[in-house]
Design a protein around this motif. Structure first.
Motif, PDB file in Angstrom:
ATOM      1  N   ASN A  42       0.833  -1.211   0.000  1.00 46.98           N
ATOM      2  CA  ASN A  42       0.000   0.000   0.000  1.00 46.98           C
ATOM      3  C   ASN A  42       0.863   1.254   0.000  1.00 46.98           C
ATOM      4  N   ALA A  43       1.940   1.258   0.783  1.00 50.88           N
ATOM      5  CA  ALA A  43       2.825   2.427   0.824  1.00 50.88           C
ATOM      6  C   ALA A  43       3.511   2.642  -0.525  1.00 50.88           C
ATOM      7  N   VAL A  44       3.878   1.556  -1.183  1.00 48.58           N
ATOM      8  CA  VAL A  44       4.555   1.651  -2.478  1.00 48.58           C
ATOM      9  C   VAL A  44       3.590   2.113  -3.569  1.00 48.58           C
ATOM     10  N   LEU A  45       2.416   1.508  -3.620  1.00 50.08           N
ATOM     11  CA  LEU A  45       1.487   1.774  -4.715  1.00 50.08           C
ATOM     12  C   LEU A  45       0.615   3.006  -4.533  1.00 50.08           C
ATOM     13  N   HIS A  46       0.249   3.315  -3.296  1.00 50.56           N
ATOM     14  CA  HIS A  46      -0.791   4.319  -3.091  1.00 50.56           C
ATOM     15  C   HIS A  46      -0.342   5.596  -2.395  1.00 50.56           C
ATOM     16  N   ALA A  47       0.789   5.566  -1.704  1.00 54.69           N
ATOM     17  CA  ALA A  47       1.233   6.782  -1.012  1.00 54.69           C
ATOM     18  C   ALA A  47       1.720   7.801  -2.033  1.00 54.69           C
ATOM     19  N   VAL A  48       1.175   8.998  -1.947  1.00 56.05           N
ATOM     20  CA  VAL A  48       1.591  10.082  -2.827  1.00 56.05           C
ATOM     21  C   VAL A  48       2.623  10.887  -2.038  1.00 56.05           C
ATOM     22  N   THR A  49       3.897  10.734  -2.436  1.00 54.52           N
ATOM     23  CA  THR A  49       4.979  11.343  -1.668  1.00 54.52           C
ATOM     24  C   THR A  49       5.943  12.081  -2.583  1.00 54.52           C
ATOM     25  N   PRO A  50       6.663  13.041  -2.025  1.00 56.60           N
ATOM     26  CA  PRO A  50       7.690  13.723  -2.810  1.00 56.60           C
ATOM     27  C   PRO A  50       8.803  12.745  -3.189  1.00 56.60           C
ATOM     28  N   THR A  51       9.489  13.025  -4.276  1.00 56.64           N
ATOM     29  CA  THR A  51      10.594  12.204  -4.732  1.00 56.64           C
ATOM     30  C   THR A  51      11.638  12.075  -3.632  1.00 56.64           C
ATOM     31  N   GLY A  52      12.137  10.872  -3.472  1.00 55.49           N
ATOM     32  CA  GLY A  52      13.201  10.637  -2.507  1.00 55.49           C
ATOM     33  C   GLY A  52      12.742  10.264  -1.113  1.00 55.49           C
ATOM     34  N   ARG A  53      11.466  10.373  -0.827  1.00 59.07           N
ATOM     35  CA  ARG A  53      10.970   9.980   0.499  1.00 59.07           C
ATOM     36  C   ARG A  53      10.995   8.467   0.602  1.00 59.07           C
ATOM     37  N   LEU A  54      11.382   7.970   1.771  1.00 56.87           N
ATOM     38  CA  LEU A  54      11.537   6.540   1.991  1.00 56.87           C
ATOM     39  C   LEU A  54      10.383   5.981   2.813  1.00 56.87           C
ATOM     40  N   ILE A  55      10.289   4.670   2.810  1.00 57.88           N
ATOM     41  CA  ILE A  55       9.351   3.941   3.666  1.00 57.88           C
ATOM     42  C   ILE A  55      10.165   3.405   4.832  1.00 57.88           C
ATOM     43  N   TYR A  56       9.655   3.570   6.022  1.00 58.32           N
ATOM     44  CA  TYR A  56      10.351   3.126   7.232  1.00 58.32           C
ATOM     45  C   TYR A  56       9.552   2.002   7.874  1.00 58.32           C
ATOM     46  N   LEU A  57      10.237   0.957   8.294  1.00 57.44           N
ATOM     47  CA  LEU A  57       9.608  -0.179   8.976  1.00 57.44           C
ATOM     48  C   LEU A  57      10.048  -0.236  10.414  1.00 57.44           C
ATOM     49  N   GLN A  58       9.149  -0.680  11.266  1.00 50.27           N
ATOM     50  CA  GLN A  58       9.525  -0.920  12.659  1.00 50.27           C
ATOM     51  C   GLN A  58       8.770  -2.149  13.138  1.00 50.27           C
ATOM     52  N   PHE A  59       9.484  -3.033  13.804  1.00 51.25           N
ATOM     53  CA  PHE A  59       8.903  -4.227  14.404  1.00 51.25           C
ATOM     54  C   PHE A  59       9.190  -4.162  15.894  1.00 51.25           C
ATOM     55  N   PRO A  65       5.690 -10.167  25.077  1.00 48.76           N
ATOM     56  CA  PRO A  65       6.271 -11.048  24.050  1.00 48.76           C
ATOM     57  C   PRO A  65       5.267 -11.866  23.247  1.00 48.76           C
ATOM     58  N   ASP A  66       4.007 -11.845  23.600  1.00 50.01           N
ATOM     59  CA  ASP A  66       3.021 -12.606  22.846  1.00 50.01           C
ATOM     60  C   ASP A  66       2.329 -11.770  21.765  1.00 50.01           C
ATOM     61  N   SER A  67       2.760 -10.553  21.559  1.00 53.13           N
ATOM     62  CA  SER A  67       2.183  -9.696  20.534  1.00 53.13           C
ATOM     63  C   SER A  67       3.293  -9.036  19.724  1.00 53.13           C
ATOM     64  N   LEU A  68       3.088  -8.957  18.424  1.00 51.87           N
ATOM     65  CA  LEU A  68       4.040  -8.324  17.523  1.00 51.87           C
ATOM     66  C   LEU A  68       3.369  -7.105  16.906  1.00 51.87           C
ATOM     67  N   ARG A  69       4.038  -5.973  16.981  1.00 53.63           N
ATOM     68  CA  ARG A  69       3.537  -4.744  16.363  1.00 53.63           C
ATOM     69  C   ARG A  69       4.386  -4.468  15.127  1.00 53.63           C
ATOM     70  N   ILE A  70       3.715  -4.270  14.005  1.00 54.38           N
ATOM     71  CA  ILE A  70       4.363  -3.932  12.742  1.00 54.38           C
ATOM     72  C   ILE A  70       3.946  -2.507  12.410  1.00 54.38           C
ATOM     73  N   GLU A  71       4.933  -1.665  12.094  1.00 50.88           N
ATOM     74  CA  GLU A  71       4.642  -0.302  11.671  1.00 50.88           C
ATOM     75  C   GLU A  71       5.267  -0.050  10.307  1.00 50.88           C
ATOM     76  N   VAL A  72       4.514   0.607   9.437  1.00 49.43           N
ATOM     77  CA  VAL A  72       5.012   1.046   8.137  1.00 49.43           C
ATOM     78  C   VAL A  72       4.748   2.551   8.060  1.00 49.43           C
TER      79      VAL A  72
END
Length: 127
Positions: A42-59, A65-72
């Motif tokens: 979704n971030a690659v296909l649909h995010a309208v961003t200025p040239t050069g802006r990156l996608i950042y991931l966080q886990f 410890p029984d839950s995993l949070r994913i952030e994009v």
């Protein structure tokens, strides 16, 4: 990561590396791979961003410890909308799939920055 289709595979690899370091990380493998793939796509296909802006991931193990949070993180402030997809639609199911596998999910503005954070929380042992 750059806004490029190859970033989806890289995101899965980074997630796999993160989970491999965790005791019982395999409990998150299948669902979390699908969720991170859909959120990064979704971030690659649909995010309208200025040239050069990156996608950042966080886990993160959150809140325990029984839950995993994913952030994009991406630089587009527009929040995505969960929408129904017709049977004949070839696209548009990514957020719906992610929402089915995540215990909870959401979107909020990036703190102190440009854009938004899409997040999903997955409980361990969900198969």
């Amino acid at each position: 990561m750059p806004r490029h289709a190859r970033s989806v595979g890289l995101a899965r690899q980074l997630l796999g590396d993160f989970l491999a370091e965790l005791q019982n990380g395999e409990q998150f493998c299948h669902e979390s791979e699908l969720v991170v793939s859909e959120l990064v796509t979704n971030a690659v296909l649909h995010a309208v961003t200025p040239t050069g802006r990156l996608i950042y991931l966080q886990f993160d193990l959150h809140p325990d410890p029984d839950s995993l949070r994913i952030e994009v993180h991406d630089a587009d402030p527009e929040h995505p909308t969960l929408r129904p997809a017709a049977e004949c639609d070839e696209a548009g199911r990514g957020l719906l799939l992610a929402s089915e596998f995540a215990t909870s999910w959401g979107c909020h503005p990036r703190p102190g920055g440009i854009g938004k954070v899409m997040w999903a929380l997955l409980e361990g042992g969900v198969q």
